[in-house]
Design a protein around this motif. Structure first.
Motif, mmCIF file in Angstrom:
data_model
loop_
_atom_site.group_PDB
_atom_site.id
_atom_site.type_symbol
_atom_site.label_atom_id
_atom_site.label_comp_id
_atom_site.label_asym_id
_atom_site.label_seq_id
_atom_site.Cartn_x
_atom_site.Cartn_y
_atom_site.Cartn_z
ATOM 1 N N GLN A 1 0.840 -1.194 0.000
ATOM 2 C CA GLN A 1 0.000 0.000 0.000
ATOM 3 C C GLN A 1 0.881 1.252 0.000
ATOM 4 N N GLN A 2 1.959 1.229 0.758
ATOM 5 C CA GLN A 2 2.884 2.373 0.761
ATOM 6 C C GLN A 2 3.512 2.559 -0.621
ATOM 7 N N LYS A 3 3.883 1.441 -1.255
ATOM 8 C CA LYS A 3 4.451 1.536 -2.605
ATOM 9 C C LYS A 3 3.432 2.132 -3.566
ATOM 10 N N TYR A 4 2.180 1.715 -3.432
ATOM 11 C CA TYR A 4 1.126 2.238 -4.292
ATOM 12 C C TYR A 4 0.988 3.748 -4.120
ATOM 13 N N VAL A 5 1.017 4.209 -2.893
ATOM 14 C CA VAL A 5 0.905 5.647 -2.632
ATOM 15 C C VAL A 5 2.061 6.380 -3.310
ATOM 16 N N HIS A 6 3.267 5.849 -3.198
ATOM 17 C CA HIS A 6 4.436 6.493 -3.822
ATOM 18 C C HIS A 6 4.315 6.440 -5.349
ATOM 19 N N LEU A 7 3.819 5.340 -5.898
ATOM 20 C CA LEU A 7 3.651 5.239 -7.351
ATOM 21 C C LEU A 7 2.631 6.254 -7.858
ATOM 22 N N GLU B 1 1.936 9.112 -6.498
ATOM 23 C CA GLU B 1 2.600 10.421 -6.443
ATOM 24 C C GLU B 1 3.559 10.597 -7.616
ATOM 25 N N ASP B 2 4.313 9.545 -7.943
ATOM 26 C CA ASP B 2 5.248 9.617 -9.076
ATOM 27 C C ASP B 2 4.507 9.795 -10.394
ATOM 28 N N HIS C 1 1.595 11.141 -10.816
ATOM 29 C CA HIS C 1 1.077 12.508 -10.825
ATOM 30 C C HIS C 1 2.162 13.490 -11.274
ATOM 31 N N SER C 2 3.349 13.298 -10.782
ATOM 32 C CA SER C 2 4.466 14.164 -11.154
ATOM 33 C C SER C 2 4.810 14.002 -12.636
#
Length: 150
Positions: free
Chosen positions: A97-103, A105-106, A108-109
């Motif tokens: 789930q943490q990886k998904y959140v970071h993905l 965000e990436d 989106h960038s």
């Protein structure tokens, strides 16, 4: 002495006629006692009936309480199983789930950068090829569909 006995006899005759003699008084007392005992026996019978009804009601409440206690125990078991499952889920799925959140965000960038370059590309088409976003002119050789990312 005879005067005294005659007076006593007259008093006794008056008390017998008026119902105030010792025998009549004893009879009245006995009737009062009998009435009181009968009244108490009736009240005792009513209380026994009430107690019997209360015992039946108590049994009903105890039965319902036992049912509710069983339901509570079953629900507590389900809560324990669900808690165990959520603990396992957090332990096993939490890192993903943490990886998904970071993905997200990436992405989106990256998408923000792509939108910026797309806008620059459209501006370059306008400047270099005389492209008009809203409509195609009859003499345009360039074909494109206007699109602006959000």
């Amino acid at each position: 002495m005879q005067g005294r006995t005659q007076r006593a006899d007259k008093q006794q005759d008056r008390s017998v006629r008026s119902g105030t003699g010792p025998v009549q008084q004893l009879h009245k007392n006995a009737q009062n006692i009998t009435g009181t005992v009968q009244n108490l026996e009736r009240k005792l019978h009513e209380l026994d009936t009430d107690i019997a009804a209360d015992l039946v009601g108590k049994q009903g409440f105890e039965s319902h309480l036992a049912t509710l206690t069983r339901k509570k125990e079953d629900l507590q078991k389900k809560v324990d199983v669900n808690k165990q499952w959520t603990d396992m889920f957090d332990k096993d799925v939490g890192p993903f789930q943490q990886k998904y959140v970071h993905l997200v965000e990436d992405i989106h960038s990256v998408y923000g950068t792509a939108k910026e370059f797309h806008a620059k590309g459209i501006q370059m088409l306008i400047d270099e090829f005389n492209y008009h976003v809203a409509y195609k002119r009859w003499d345009d050789t360039f074909n494109a569909t206007p699109f602006k990312p959000k």
